[in-house]
Design a protein around this motif. Structure first.
Motif, PDB file in Angstrom:
ATOM      1  N   GLU A 182      -6.999 -12.413 -13.372  1.00 48.90           N
ATOM      2  CA  GLU A 182      -7.811 -13.625 -13.478  1.00 48.90           C
ATOM      3  C   GLU A 182      -6.981 -14.842 -13.082  1.00 48.90           C
ATOM      4  OE1 GLU A 182     -11.119 -16.165 -14.760  1.00 48.90           O
ATOM      5  OE2 GLU A 182     -11.030 -13.996 -14.514  1.00 48.90           O
ATOM      6  N   THR A 183      -5.789 -14.898 -13.612  1.00 55.59           N
ATOM      7  CA  THR A 183      -4.917 -16.049 -13.377  1.00 55.59           C
ATOM      8  C   THR A 183      -4.367 -16.049 -11.951  1.00 55.59           C
ATOM      9  OG1 THR A 183      -4.354 -15.990 -15.735  1.00 55.59           O
ATOM     10  CG2 THR A 183      -2.947 -17.316 -14.302  1.00 55.59           C
ATOM     11  N   ALA A 184      -4.029 -14.875 -11.435  1.00 55.15           N
ATOM     12  CA  ALA A 184      -3.492 -14.796 -10.077  1.00 55.15           C
ATOM     13  C   ALA A 184      -4.520 -15.241  -9.045  1.00 55.15           C
ATOM     14  CB  ALA A 184      -3.034 -13.366  -9.776  1.00 55.15           C
ATOM     15  N   VAL A 185      -5.759 -14.792  -9.193  1.00 61.37           N
ATOM     16  CA  VAL A 185      -6.795 -15.179  -8.229  1.00 61.37           C
ATOM     17  C   VAL A 185      -7.044 -16.686  -8.296  1.00 61.37           C
ATOM     18  CG1 VAL A 185      -9.248 -14.954  -7.651  1.00 61.37           C
ATOM     19  CG2 VAL A 185      -7.875 -12.910  -8.113  1.00 61.37           C
ATOM     20  N   HIS A 186      -7.074 -17.235  -9.492  1.00 62.53           N
ATOM     21  CA  HIS A 186      -7.293 -18.678  -9.600  1.00 62.53           C
ATOM     22  C   HIS A 186      -6.054 -19.493  -9.220  1.00 62.53           C
ATOM     23  CE1 HIS A 186     -11.356 -18.372 -10.685  1.00 62.53           C
ATOM     24  NE2 HIS A 186     -11.181 -17.931 -11.908  1.00 62.53           N
ATOM     25  N   ARG A 187      -4.861 -18.905  -9.315  1.00 61.75           N
ATOM     26  CA  ARG A 187      -3.673 -19.571  -8.767  1.00 61.75           C
ATOM     27  C   ARG A 187      -3.806 -19.691  -7.249  1.00 61.75           C
ATOM     28  NH1 ARG A 187      -0.006 -18.046  -4.901  1.00 61.75           N
ATOM     29  NH2 ARG A 187       0.360 -16.039  -5.903  1.00 61.75           N
ATOM     30  N   ILE A 188      -4.340 -18.648  -6.622  1.00 63.50           N
ATOM     31  CA  ILE A 188      -4.592 -18.703  -5.184  1.00 63.50           C
ATOM     32  C   ILE A 188      -5.583 -19.830  -4.879  1.00 63.50           C
ATOM     33  CG2 ILE A 188      -5.675 -17.424  -3.283  1.00 63.50           C
ATOM     34  CD1 ILE A 188      -4.498 -14.859  -4.761  1.00 63.50           C
ATOM     35  N   ASP A 189      -6.596 -19.978  -5.724  1.00 65.35           N
ATOM     36  CA  ASP A 189      -7.557 -21.067  -5.552  1.00 65.35           C
ATOM     37  C   ASP A 189      -6.877 -22.435  -5.691  1.00 65.35           C
ATOM     38  OD1 ASP A 189      -9.692 -19.248  -5.283  1.00 65.35           O
ATOM     39  OD2 ASP A 189     -10.046 -19.215  -7.439  1.00 65.35           O
ATOM     40  N   ALA A 190      -5.995 -22.558  -6.679  1.00 63.31           N
ATOM     41  CA  ALA A 190      -5.308 -23.837  -6.890  1.00 63.31           C
ATOM     42  C   ALA A 190      -4.412 -24.177  -5.707  1.00 63.31           C
ATOM     43  CB  ALA A 190      -4.487 -23.786  -8.183  1.00 63.31           C
ATOM     44  N   ASP A 191      -3.734 -23.184  -5.166  1.00 67.33           N
ATOM     45  CA  ASP A 191      -2.914 -23.432  -3.980  1.00 67.33           C
ATOM     46  C   ASP A 191      -3.781 -23.846  -2.796  1.00 67.33           C
ATOM     47  OD1 ASP A 191      -0.306 -23.072  -4.918  1.00 67.33           O
ATOM     48  OD2 ASP A 191      -0.406 -20.905  -4.712  1.00 67.33           O
ATOM     49  N   ALA A 192      -4.962 -23.235  -2.669  1.00 70.99           N
ATOM     50  CA  ALA A 192      -5.868 -23.626  -1.584  1.00 70.99           C
ATOM     51  C   ALA A 192      -6.275 -25.091  -1.730  1.00 70.99           C
ATOM     52  CB  ALA A 192      -7.098 -22.719  -1.580  1.00 70.99           C
ATOM     53  N   ALA A 193      -6.539 -25.523  -2.965  1.00 70.26           N
ATOM     54  CA  ALA A 193      -6.879 -26.928  -3.208  1.00 70.26           C
ATOM     55  C   ALA A 193      -5.703 -27.840  -2.878  1.00 70.26           C
ATOM     56  CB  ALA A 193      -7.309 -27.129  -4.654  1.00 70.26           C
ATOM     57  N   ALA A 194      -4.495 -27.344  -3.098  1.00 72.10           N
ATOM     58  CA  ALA A 194      -3.290 -28.125  -2.818  1.00 72.10           C
ATOM     59  C   ALA A 194      -2.929 -28.108  -1.335  1.00 72.10           C
ATOM     60  CB  ALA A 194      -2.127 -27.591  -3.638  1.00 72.10           C
ATOM     61  N   GLY A 195      -3.620 -27.269  -0.565  1.00 71.69           N
ATOM     62  CA  GLY A 195      -3.352 -27.201   0.869  1.00 71.69           C
ATOM     63  C   GLY A 195      -2.183 -26.324   1.245  1.00 71.69           C
ATOM     64  N   THR A 196      -1.792 -25.419   0.339  1.00 71.80           N
ATOM     65  CA  THR A 196      -0.690 -24.502   0.615  1.00 71.80           C
ATOM     66  C   THR A 196      -1.139 -23.087   0.283  1.00 71.80           C
ATOM     67  OG1 THR A 196       0.211 -24.745  -1.622  1.00 71.80           O
ATOM     68  CG2 THR A 196       1.054 -26.241   0.072  1.00 71.80           C
TER      69      THR A 196
END
Length: 251
Positions: free
Chosen positions: A126-140
Protein backbone atom coordinates in the motif's frame (compact mmCIF):
# COMPACT_ATOMS: atom_id res chain seq x y z
CA UNK A 1 9.18 -12.58 1.82
CA UNK A 2 9.56 -12.67 5.58
CA UNK A 3 7.41 -10.48 7.82
CA UNK A 4 10.48 -8.54 8.91
CA UNK A 5 11.31 -7.79 5.25
CA UNK A 6 7.82 -6.41 4.68
CA UNK A 7 8.11 -4.23 7.79
CA UNK A 8 11.50 -2.97 6.58
CA UNK A 9 9.94 -2.15 3.20
CA UNK A 10 7.07 -0.34 4.91
CA UNK A 11 9.55 1.72 6.94
CA UNK A 12 11.58 2.63 3.86
CA UNK A 13 8.67 3.41 1.54
CA UNK A 14 6.82 5.52 4.11
CA UNK A 15 9.93 7.59 4.74
CA UNK A 16 10.39 8.13 1.00
CA UNK A 17 6.73 9.13 0.62
CA UNK A 18 7.00 11.69 3.41
CA UNK A 19 10.25 13.06 1.99
CA UNK A 20 8.67 13.48 -1.46
CA UNK A 21 5.67 15.27 0.07
CA UNK A 22 7.91 17.54 2.17
CA UNK A 23 9.71 18.91 -0.89
CA UNK A 24 6.59 19.32 -3.06
CA UNK A 25 3.64 21.71 -3.06
CA UNK A 26 0.72 19.83 -1.53
CA UNK A 27 -1.57 21.23 -4.22
CA UNK A 28 0.45 19.41 -6.91
CA UNK A 29 -1.57 17.08 -9.09
CA UNK A 30 -0.93 13.33 -8.77
CA UNK A 31 -0.62 12.10 -12.37
CA UNK A 32 -1.15 8.47 -11.37
CA UNK A 33 -4.32 9.32 -9.38
CA UNK A 34 -5.95 11.94 -11.62
CA UNK A 35 -8.60 13.07 -9.16
CA UNK A 36 -6.13 13.73 -6.34
CA UNK A 37 -3.77 16.46 -5.27
CA UNK A 38 -0.73 15.46 -3.23
CA UNK A 39 -2.49 16.47 0.01
CA UNK A 40 -5.26 13.92 -0.76
CA UNK A 41 -2.68 11.19 -1.27
CA UNK A 42 -0.83 11.96 1.98
CA UNK A 43 -4.09 12.20 3.95
CA UNK A 44 -5.41 8.93 2.50
CA UNK A 45 -2.23 6.97 3.21
CA UNK A 46 -1.90 8.42 6.71
CA UNK A 47 -5.46 7.37 7.47
CA UNK A 48 -4.82 3.86 6.13
CA UNK A 49 -1.78 3.58 8.40
CA UNK A 50 -3.81 4.59 11.46
CA UNK A 51 -6.61 2.16 10.52
CA UNK A 52 -4.18 -0.73 10.07
CA UNK A 53 -2.30 0.05 13.27
CA UNK A 54 -5.52 0.15 15.31
CA UNK A 55 -6.72 -3.14 13.81
CA UNK A 56 -3.47 -4.87 14.77
CA UNK A 57 -2.93 -3.14 18.10
CA UNK A 58 -6.47 -3.81 19.35
CA UNK A 59 -6.82 -7.25 17.76
CA UNK A 60 -10.08 -6.24 16.12
CA UNK A 61 -12.09 -9.30 15.04
CA UNK A 62 -14.10 -7.45 12.39
CA UNK A 63 -13.95 -4.28 10.27
CA UNK A 64 -14.34 -1.09 12.29
CA UNK A 65 -17.39 1.09 11.77
CA UNK A 66 -17.38 4.66 10.47
CA UNK A 67 -17.48 6.16 13.97
CA UNK A 68 -14.36 4.31 15.05
CA UNK A 69 -12.63 5.20 11.80
CA UNK A 70 -13.21 8.87 12.54
CA UNK A 71 -12.02 8.46 16.11
CA UNK A 72 -8.66 6.97 15.11
CA UNK A 73 -8.14 9.48 12.29
CA UNK A 74 -8.84 12.52 14.45
CA UNK A 75 -9.20 15.98 12.99
CA UNK A 76 -7.87 16.51 9.48
CA UNK A 77 -4.50 18.27 9.86
CA UNK A 78 -3.70 21.60 8.26
CA UNK A 79 -1.34 21.54 5.30
CA UNK A 80 1.45 22.92 7.49
CA UNK A 81 1.17 19.90 9.79
CA UNK A 82 0.19 17.22 7.27
CA UNK A 83 3.58 15.68 6.55
CA UNK A 84 4.53 15.43 10.23
CA UNK A 85 1.08 13.95 10.95
CA UNK A 86 1.79 11.37 8.26
CA UNK A 87 5.23 10.60 9.68
CA UNK A 88 3.77 10.04 13.16
CA UNK A 89 1.13 7.61 11.90
CA UNK A 90 3.63 5.77 9.73
CA UNK A 91 6.06 5.37 12.64
CA UNK A 92 3.25 4.13 14.88
CA UNK A 93 2.28 1.48 12.31
CA UNK A 94 5.87 0.29 11.94
CA UNK A 95 6.21 0.08 15.73
CA UNK A 96 2.87 -1.72 16.10
CA UNK A 97 3.75 -4.37 13.52
CA UNK A 98 7.24 -4.81 14.96
CA UNK A 99 5.84 -5.37 18.47
CA UNK A 100 2.90 -7.58 17.42
CA UNK A 101 3.09 -11.24 18.48
CA UNK A 102 3.50 -13.96 15.86
CA UNK A 103 0.15 -15.45 16.94
CA UNK A 104 -1.70 -12.15 16.45
CA UNK A 105 -5.42 -12.76 15.96
CA UNK A 106 -7.34 -10.03 14.16
CA UNK A 107 -9.47 -9.32 11.10
CA UNK A 108 -7.98 -9.49 7.60
CA UNK A 109 -9.68 -9.11 4.25
CA UNK A 110 -8.08 -11.91 2.25
CA UNK A 111 -6.27 -15.15 3.13
CA UNK A 112 -2.66 -15.05 4.32
CA UNK A 113 -0.31 -17.29 6.30
CA UNK A 114 -1.18 -15.28 9.43
CA UNK A 115 -2.86 -11.97 10.33
CA UNK A 116 0.54 -10.45 11.07
CA UNK A 117 1.90 -11.59 7.69
CA UNK A 118 -1.19 -10.14 6.00
CA UNK A 119 -0.94 -6.68 7.57
CA UNK A 120 2.83 -6.37 7.14
CA UNK A 121 2.63 -7.32 3.47
CA UNK A 122 -0.49 -5.29 2.66
CA UNK A 123 0.83 -2.13 4.30
CA UNK A 124 4.25 -2.49 2.67
CA UNK A 125 2.70 -2.56 -0.79
CA UNK A 126 0.00 0.00 0.00
CA UNK A 127 2.73 2.40 1.01
CA UNK A 128 5.08 1.52 -1.85
CA UNK A 129 2.45 2.14 -4.52
CA UNK A 130 1.48 5.46 -2.97
CA UNK A 131 5.16 6.42 -2.61
CA UNK A 132 5.34 5.97 -6.38
CA UNK A 133 2.34 8.30 -6.63
CA UNK A 134 4.03 10.88 -4.40
CA UNK A 135 7.17 10.80 -6.51
CA UNK A 136 5.03 11.28 -9.63
CA UNK A 137 3.51 14.38 -8.01
CA UNK A 138 7.02 15.59 -7.20
CA UNK A 139 8.05 15.10 -10.83
CA UNK A 140 10.60 12.37 -10.12
CA UNK A 141 10.53 8.62 -10.59
CA UNK A 142 12.15 7.80 -7.28
CA UNK A 143 13.93 4.58 -6.33
CA UNK A 144 12.95 1.37 -8.09
CA UNK A 145 11.49 -1.52 -6.10
CA UNK A 146 13.96 -4.38 -5.76
CA UNK A 147 13.06 -7.51 -7.76
CA UNK A 148 11.99 -9.68 -4.82
CA UNK A 149 9.70 -7.00 -3.40
CA UNK A 150 8.26 -6.16 -6.81
CA UNK A 151 7.54 -9.82 -7.59
CA UNK A 152 5.89 -10.16 -4.20
CA UNK A 153 3.71 -7.14 -5.03
CA UNK A 154 2.66 -8.61 -8.37
CA UNK A 155 1.88 -11.87 -6.60
CA UNK A 156 -0.29 -10.10 -4.02
CA UNK A 157 -2.14 -8.13 -6.67
CA UNK A 158 -2.85 -11.14 -8.87
CA UNK A 159 -3.29 -13.74 -6.16
CA UNK A 160 -5.46 -11.74 -3.78
CA UNK A 161 -6.88 -8.48 -5.11
CA UNK A 162 -7.74 -9.52 -8.67
CA UNK A 163 -9.43 -12.87 -8.10
CA UNK A 164 -12.50 -12.21 -5.88
CA UNK A 165 -15.92 -12.64 -7.45
CA UNK A 166 -16.48 -8.87 -7.16
CA UNK A 167 -13.56 -8.17 -9.52
CA UNK A 168 -14.57 -6.19 -12.59
CA UNK A 169 -11.98 -7.84 -14.85
CA UNK A 170 -14.14 -9.93 -17.20
CA UNK A 171 -14.28 -10.82 -20.89
CA UNK A 172 -17.07 -12.33 -22.96
CA UNK A 173 -14.69 -15.10 -24.06
CA UNK A 174 -11.81 -16.72 -22.24
CA UNK A 175 -8.46 -15.08 -22.92
CA UNK A 176 -5.09 -15.39 -21.24
CA UNK A 177 -2.23 -13.10 -20.19
CA UNK A 178 1.23 -14.51 -19.48
CA UNK A 179 3.27 -12.30 -17.13
CA UNK A 180 6.97 -13.13 -16.83
CA UNK A 181 9.69 -11.36 -14.84
CA UNK A 182 12.95 -11.11 -16.76
CA UNK A 183 15.00 -10.77 -13.55
CA UNK A 184 13.52 -13.48 -11.35
CA UNK A 185 11.32 -16.56 -11.15
CA UNK A 186 7.96 -14.75 -11.19
CA UNK A 187 5.61 -16.36 -13.72
CA UNK A 188 1.84 -15.87 -13.72
CA UNK A 189 -0.79 -17.06 -16.20
CA UNK A 190 -3.98 -15.01 -15.87
CA UNK A 191 -7.20 -16.32 -17.44
CA UNK A 192 -9.96 -13.76 -18.01
CA UNK A 193 -13.47 -14.76 -19.05
CA UNK A 194 -17.13 -14.34 -18.07
CA UNK A 195 -16.39 -15.92 -14.69
CA UNK A 196 -13.97 -14.51 -12.06
CA UNK A 197 -10.42 -14.53 -13.36
CA UNK A 198 -7.99 -17.23 -12.33
CA UNK A 199 -4.24 -17.05 -11.76
CA UNK A 200 -1.74 -19.89 -12.10
CA UNK A 201 1.94 -19.64 -11.23
CA UNK A 202 2.92 -21.06 -14.58
CA UNK A 203 4.32 -20.15 -17.99
CA UNK A 204 2.49 -21.14 -21.18
CA UNK A 205 1.60 -19.59 -24.56
CA UNK A 206 -1.08 -16.92 -24.08
CA UNK A 207 -3.12 -14.35 -25.98
CA UNK A 208 -0.95 -11.59 -24.51
CA UNK A 209 2.55 -11.91 -23.07
CA UNK A 210 4.10 -9.26 -20.80
CA UNK A 211 7.82 -9.57 -20.10
CA UNK A 212 10.07 -7.17 -18.24
CA UNK A 213 11.89 -6.41 -15.00
CA UNK A 214 9.74 -7.15 -11.95
CA UNK A 215 9.87 -3.48 -10.92
CA UNK A 216 8.21 -2.46 -14.20
CA UNK A 217 5.64 -5.27 -14.18
CA UNK A 218 4.75 -4.09 -10.66
CA UNK A 219 4.18 -0.55 -11.92
CA UNK A 220 2.34 -1.63 -15.06
CA UNK A 221 -0.10 -3.97 -13.30
CA UNK A 222 -0.81 -1.39 -10.60
CA UNK A 223 -1.53 1.06 -13.46
CA UNK A 224 1.43 3.26 -12.52
CA UNK A 225 3.39 2.79 -15.75
CA UNK A 226 1.95 4.05 -19.04
CA UNK A 227 1.66 1.41 -21.74
CA UNK A 228 4.04 1.76 -24.64
CA UNK A 229 7.04 3.00 -22.65
CA UNK A 230 9.13 0.09 -23.88
CA UNK A 231 10.04 -0.99 -20.37
CA UNK A 232 7.71 -4.01 -20.57
CA UNK A 233 7.71 -6.02 -23.81
CA UNK A 234 4.23 -6.92 -25.05
CA UNK A 235 3.37 -9.58 -27.61
CA UNK A 236 -0.09 -10.52 -28.77
CA UNK A 237 -3.50 -9.00 -28.12
CA UNK A 238 -2.82 -5.48 -26.79
CA UNK A 239 -6.56 -5.00 -26.22
CA UNK A 240 -6.20 -7.28 -23.20
CA UNK A 241 -3.82 -4.79 -21.59
CA UNK A 242 -6.37 -2.03 -22.28
CA UNK A 243 -9.03 -4.19 -20.60
CA UNK A 244 -6.80 -4.62 -17.55
CA UNK A 245 -6.03 -0.92 -17.28
CA UNK A 246 -9.72 0.01 -17.54
CA UNK A 247 -11.13 -2.56 -15.12
CA UNK A 248 -8.40 -3.67 -12.69
CA UNK A 249 -8.96 -0.73 -10.35
CA UNK A 250 -8.54 -1.07 -6.58
CA UNK A 251 -11.09 1.03 -4.69
Amino acid sequence: MEITAHIDALRREGTLLADAAARTDLTAAVPTCPEWQLRDLVLHTGRVHRWAAATVRDGLPAPMDAERHQAIWGEEPDDADLVEWFRAGHAALVDTLTAAPADLDCWTFFPAPSPLAFWARRQAHETAVHRIDADAAAGTEGPHADPDFAQDGVDELLGAFAIPARSKVHSERRRTIQISASDGPGRWLVTIGPEPLTVERAERPADLTLTGPARDLYLLLWNRLPAGTGRVATAGDAALLDLWRETAVIG
